[in-house]
Motif scaffolding. Structure first.
Motif, PDB file in Angstrom:
ATOM      1  N   GLY A  86       0.801  -1.219   0.000  1.00  0.00           N
ATOM      2  CA  GLY A  86       0.000   0.000   0.000  1.00  0.00           C
ATOM      3  C   GLY A  86       0.831   1.265   0.000  1.00  0.00           C
ATOM      4  N   GLN A  87       2.103   1.143  -0.329  1.00  0.00           N
ATOM      5  CA  GLN A  87       2.990   2.297  -0.360  1.00  0.00           C
ATOM      6  C   GLN A  87       2.975   2.953  -1.736  1.00  0.00           C
ATOM      7  N   PRO A  88       3.202   4.261  -1.818  1.00  0.00           N
ATOM      8  CA  PRO A  88       3.240   4.932  -3.122  1.00  0.00           C
ATOM      9  C   PRO A  88       4.436   4.451  -3.938  1.00  0.00           C
ATOM     10  N   VAL A  89       4.246   4.321  -5.236  1.00  0.00           N
ATOM     11  CA  VAL A  89       5.313   3.865  -6.123  1.00  0.00           C
ATOM     12  C   VAL A  89       5.404   4.804  -7.315  1.00  0.00           C
ATOM     13  N   ASP A  90       6.558   4.771  -7.976  1.00  0.00           N
ATOM     14  CA  ASP A  90       6.683   5.509  -9.226  1.00  0.00           C
ATOM     15  C   ASP A  90       6.514   4.520 -10.376  1.00  0.00           C
ATOM     16  N   GLY A  91       6.806   4.938 -11.583  1.00  0.00           N
ATOM     17  CA  GLY A  91       6.671   4.042 -12.719  1.00  0.00           C
ATOM     18  C   GLY A  91       5.230   3.925 -13.196  1.00  0.00           C
ATOM     19  N   PRO A  92       4.903   2.865 -13.947  1.00  0.00           N
ATOM     20  CA  PRO A  92       3.567   2.723 -14.547  1.00  0.00           C
ATOM     21  C   PRO A  92       2.422   2.718 -13.546  1.00  0.00           C
ATOM     22  N   LEU A  93       2.682   2.300 -12.291  1.00  0.00           N
ATOM     23  CA  LEU A  93       1.624   2.230 -11.280  1.00  0.00           C
ATOM     24  C   LEU A  93       1.527   3.500 -10.428  1.00  0.00           C
TER      25      LEU A  93
ATOM     26  N   GLY B  86       0.509   6.533  -8.554  1.00  0.00           N
ATOM     27  CA  GLY B  86      -0.773   7.153  -8.257  1.00  0.00           C
ATOM     28  C   GLY B  86      -1.970   6.241  -8.363  1.00  0.00           C
ATOM     29  N   TYR B  87      -1.737   4.953  -8.697  1.00  0.00           N
ATOM     30  CA  TYR B  87      -2.866   4.036  -8.875  1.00  0.00           C
ATOM     31  C   TYR B  87      -2.976   3.133  -7.653  1.00  0.00           C
ATOM     32  N   LEU B  88      -4.084   3.231  -6.950  1.00  0.00           N
ATOM     33  CA  LEU B  88      -4.335   2.391  -5.785  1.00  0.00           C
ATOM     34  C   LEU B  88      -5.298   1.279  -6.172  1.00  0.00           C
TER      35      LEU B  88
ATOM     36  N   MET C  38      -4.500   0.022 -17.210  1.00  0.00           N
ATOM     37  CA  MET C  38      -3.874   1.243 -16.725  1.00  0.00           C
ATOM     38  C   MET C  38      -2.383   1.303 -17.086  1.00  0.00           C
ATOM     39  N   VAL C  39      -1.720   0.145 -17.168  1.00  0.00           N
ATOM     40  CA  VAL C  39      -0.274   0.130 -17.425  1.00  0.00           C
ATOM     41  C   VAL C  39       0.077  -0.265 -18.864  1.00  0.00           C
ATOM     42  N   THR C  40      -0.931  -0.532 -19.689  1.00  0.00           N
ATOM     43  CA  THR C  40      -0.686  -0.985 -21.059  1.00  0.00           C
ATOM     44  C   THR C  40      -0.930   0.140 -22.051  1.00  0.00           C
ATOM     45  N   PRO C  41       0.054   0.506 -22.851  1.00  0.00           N
ATOM     46  CA  PRO C  41      -0.147   1.567 -23.846  1.00  0.00           C
ATOM     47  C   PRO C  41      -1.290   1.224 -24.803  1.00  0.00           C
TER      48      PRO C  41
END
Length: 326
Positions: free
Chosen positions: A77-84, A86-88, A149-152
């Protein structure tokens, strides 16, 4: 004839991620963490990534550039960078909870039975059983939204070696979406199809055909990577165990007996790669992991304990294999 390999070139690697529900997905993240720490290779860079059921979700995320470290932080449940970024994603409720809703009445796929009447005994028992189970009502749109959400847009995946395994609910045959001979599909719908546990979730329709959980045919489908000339393959299989615990609960005892069948099939599949000279390392939950997993792989109250235990036990398994090979 064994596939040709480039002597002196960087090893060509494959990664197979098996099914195992929400707890299996958490266990997989722990095992991947241990593998990266052991071999020093970013799992996003392997030549082929293949996922089944819950493993298909993780495979899709890796293929989209989500790192193992980011997967681990996201589980916490920690914030991450990259494709995910801001996505919870609600790990506890996104797939409907620890119990299925009441399924529809009737046999799920009578056509699959009639089409395969002469070869039912040769099919995996779970594939045959899936045809008789009623059609589930569970909704996997949350899984599809996560992958989308992570797929172009317009791409199968940023990773051109990503395969997702499901079962054609009419023919009873495995389909590895992403492979050249597979039907065209968008990655989110292929992953949802791979996760559609019979009797729990509704089948996913792709180009007019219904598909369900690829684990009904095989929990790992390792043999599908045969013939690719891979030097090394890591199999992360939450439903494969080489040593077990002795649970008292009836559901857990039944699950452990089923694991024996799954493990035997995985080993038979792996032998096809080993016969070609491919080094195959299989990781599965041991007694400590199984104690934490219990008898219901959708019981998310155990998720974080399963994750942390897997990091420790998987590292121990990898160390033991290295010592045995020395």
């Amino acid at each position: 004839m064994k596939p040709l390999r480039n002597v002196g070139a960087s090893p060509r690697r494959g990664l197979v991620l098996g099914g195992g529900g929400l707890l299996g997905a958490a266990w997989t993240v722990g095992a991947l963490t241990a593998i990266e720490q052991s071999i020093g290779t970013d799992m996003r860079t392997v030549d082929h990534i293949m996922g089944t059921s819950a493993g298909a979700v993780t495979a899709a995320l890796l293929g989209a550039g989500v790192s193992v470290r980011q997967l681990y932080s996201h589980q916490l449940g920690q914030p991450v960078d990259g494709p995910l970024a801001g996505y919870l994603w609600d790990y506890d409720h996104a797939t409907g909870g620890p119990r299925p809703v009441r399924p529809r009445l009737g046999v799920g796929s009578p056509g699959m039975v009639t089409r395969n009447i002469k070869r039912l005994r040769k099919m995996p028992p779970t594939a045959v059983l899936s045809a008789f189970l009623p059609e589930g009502r569970g909704d996997l749109r949350g899984v599809g939204e996560l992958v989308e959400m992570v797929t172009p847009e317009g791409q199968w995946s940023p990773h051109d070696g990503l395969w997702v395994v499901a079962m054609d609910y009419q023919s009873g045959r495995r389909v590895a979406f992403g492979r050249q001979d597979a039907p065209a599909a968008a990655l989110p719908e292929a992953v949802m199809a791979s996760c559609a546990i019979p009797g729990w979730f509704a089948p996913v329709v792709i180009d007019g055909r219904r598909y369900i959980d690829g684990g009904t045919c095989s929990a790992t489908s390792v043999d599908l990577l045969a013939g690719l000339g891979l030097d090394e393959v890591f199999v992360v299989a939450p439903t494969v165990s080489f040593s077990s615990d002795r649970p008292r609960a009836l559901l857990s005892r039944v699950e452990r007996k089923w694991r024996i069948r799954v493990t035997r099939r995985c080993l038979r599949e792996a032998e096809k790669l080993r016969a070609e000279g491919t080094k195959v390392t299989i990781l599965g939950p041991g007694p400590d992991d199984l104690f934490e997993i219990g008898g219901n792989v959708m019981d998310t109250t155990r998720r974080l304990r399963v994750l942390e235990t897997s990091i420790r036990t998987s590292a121990e398994s990898l160390t033991g294999r290295s010592e045995a090979a020395a």
